[in-house]
Design a protein around this motif. Structure first.
Motif, PDB file in Angstrom:
ATOM      1  N   HIS A  64      -3.495   4.134  -1.053  1.00 30.92           N
ATOM      2  CA  HIS A  64      -2.227   3.881  -1.468  1.00 30.92           C
ATOM      3  C   HIS A  64      -1.420   5.013  -1.300  1.00 30.92           C
ATOM      4  O   HIS A  64      -1.805   6.148  -1.157  1.00 30.92           O
ATOM      5  CB  HIS A  64      -1.932   3.170  -2.691  1.00 30.92           C
ATOM      6  CG  HIS A  64      -2.466   4.005  -3.804  1.00 30.92           C
ATOM      7  ND1 HIS A  64      -3.609   4.078  -4.508  1.00 30.92           N
ATOM      8  CD2 HIS A  64      -1.950   5.152  -4.394  1.00 30.92           C
ATOM      9  CE1 HIS A  64      -3.962   5.129  -5.311  1.00 30.92           C
ATOM     10  NE2 HIS A  64      -2.747   5.683  -5.583  1.00 30.92           N
TER      11      HIS A  64
ATOM     12  N   ASP B  77       0.895  -1.284   0.100  1.00 32.41           N
ATOM     13  CA  ASP B  77      -0.129   0.107   0.154  1.00 32.41           C
ATOM     14  C   ASP B  77       0.733   1.224  -0.044  1.00 32.41           C
ATOM     15  O   ASP B  77       0.253   2.484  -0.257  1.00 32.41           O
ATOM     16  CB  ASP B  77      -1.073  -0.075   1.241  1.00 32.41           C
ATOM     17  CG  ASP B  77      -0.257  -0.223   2.497  1.00 32.41           C
ATOM     18  OD1 ASP B  77       0.656   0.905   2.941  1.00 32.41           O
ATOM     19  OD2 ASP B  77      -0.639  -1.245   3.152  1.00 32.41           O
TER      20      ASP B  77
ATOM     21  N   ASN C 245      -5.896  -1.887  -3.443  1.00 31.48           N
ATOM     22  CA  ASN C 245      -5.684  -0.614  -2.750  1.00 31.48           C
ATOM     23  C   ASN C 245      -5.648   0.539  -3.300  1.00 31.48           C
ATOM     24  O   ASN C 245      -5.088   1.838  -3.213  1.00 31.48           O
ATOM     25  CB  ASN C 245      -3.967  -0.717  -2.275  1.00 31.48           C
ATOM     26  CG  ASN C 245      -3.894  -1.799  -1.218  1.00 31.48           C
ATOM     27  OD1 ASN C 245      -4.613  -2.049  -0.347  1.00 31.48           O
ATOM     28  ND2 ASN C 245      -2.775  -2.660  -1.189  1.00 31.48           N
TER      29      ASN C 245
END
Length: 353
Positions: A127, A77, A123
């Motif tokens: 992110h 992430d 994600n």
């Protein structure tokens, strides 16, 4: 809990960031991608190598498919991008590697991040792509000029700084065009443990211990703002956690020194270390000038390098006001810690040359 991919994590600043992050956030997973070129050293990561939350992958950031695989398999992430060719002298004699790594490599990472996080939706909403840059993209300053701010126009003067400027613009473009969640930090000169011996401070320290000349470019009056590497790691942490998307943050040491004054400070400090610890003479029998308290006699002025910027200085006001960033190490405390580290880790720097 976060899953990080750190590029260039076996290099000087990257490795120090790894140590800081894994100590501060032991629950996080950290994946390092490093090509292990001349300045990358797995020994920099020995203390974390057996940690279950640490994984090392030897590979090139230009391998977009590899980056995509790492992002997906590890549910990354947060990508922290340190990987770069960074020595100005090398960029003058061989600029191709700087274009390949710093521009094409950064674009490879951005493409992979866009594909996995945005196109494939992994994600998508959670992110961060953090890009680590340099104050050298701003060019050079006169003696009385105000320090670089985030609004200073880019004016790079070497192939190295030009390649970093290009990578900064690519990161910004991927945010504004595609919506990739990015931040960028531009730092001043770093110093500290694991610093590759070709750079000024470790070169001076290790040359003294081998009784070699201490080369000083031109008149030695070039001015740099110096930042202890742990303070840089703390600053990046703050940018990742508190920084606004798409924005840049300057991270500086508020600590300008002339090159010649740094060299003299290191000489005097090592003279004092040899006086305080008589065993150093036995450990470093080659260090004849240090044993005599005359390290300064090794200083040798050499022809200045092409396009040598006269002064860099970072204004970190934005980071101070918006993120609460403030260096905790003075130059004196930081340089003492650095010298002691190099005195204690002789095998590391001898094997790194």
């Amino acid at each position: 809990m976060s899953n990080l991919l750190v590029t260039g994590g076996a290099g000087f600043i990257g490795a120090n960031f790894i140590h800081y992050w894994m100590s501060t956030y032991p629950q996080d997973k950290v994946v390092v991608l490093d090509a292990l070129t001349y300045a990358g050293n797995k020994a920099n990561l020995e203390s974390v190598a057996e940690n279950a939350n640490f994984y090392f992958c030897q590979g090139n950031i230009c391998d977009t498919h590899l980056v995509e695989t790492l992002l997906k398999e590890n549910r990354i992430d947060t990508l922290v991008h340190f990987a770069a060719e960074s020595h100005v002298d090398r960029s003058i004699s061989g600029p191709d590697a700087f274009i390949e790594t710093n521009i094409i490599g950064t674009h490879s990472l951005l493409k992979a991040a866009k594909k996995v996080w945005l196109d494939e939706g992994i994600n998508k909403d959670n992110h961060r792509f953090h890009h680590v840059s340099t104050d050298e993209v701003y060019g050079t300053l006169g003696p009385e000029d105000p320090a670089f701010s985030e609004t200073t126009p880019y004016a790079p003067n070497s192939p190295y700084s030009a390649s970093k400027a290009a990578s900064d613009h690519l990161v910004r473009a991927y945010h504004h065009t595609y919506g990739l969640k990015v931040t960028t930090s531009n730092c001043s000169n770093n110093y500290g443990p694991y610093h590759f011996p070709e750079k000024l401070i470790p070169l001076i320290i290790t040359n003294i211990l081998q009784n070699k000349p201490l080369p000083v470019y031109g008149d030695g009056q070039q001015i740099r703002d110096w930042l202890y590497v742990e303070d840089h790691a703390i600053g990046i942490d703050l940018v990742i956690k508190k920084g606004c998307l798409g924005e840049c943050y300057n991270l500086g040491g508020i600590n300008e020194w002339k090159n010649i004054d740094i060299v003299k400070l290191i000489c005097n400090s090592i003279n004092e270390e040899f006086i305080k610890d008589t065993k150093l003479a036995d450990r470093f029998p080659q260090a004849k000038m240090a044993q005599q308290g005359r390290c300064g006699d090794l200083i040798k002025f050499v022809t200045d390098r092409a396009g040598h910027d006269r002064r860099y200085a970072i204004d970190p006001s934005k980071s101070l006001e918006n993120l609460g960033y403030k260096p905790k190490f003075s130059f004196e405390s930081g340089i003492n810690k650095t010298i002691k580290w190099f005195l204690t880790n002789e095998n590391w720097w001898k094997n790194s040359r």
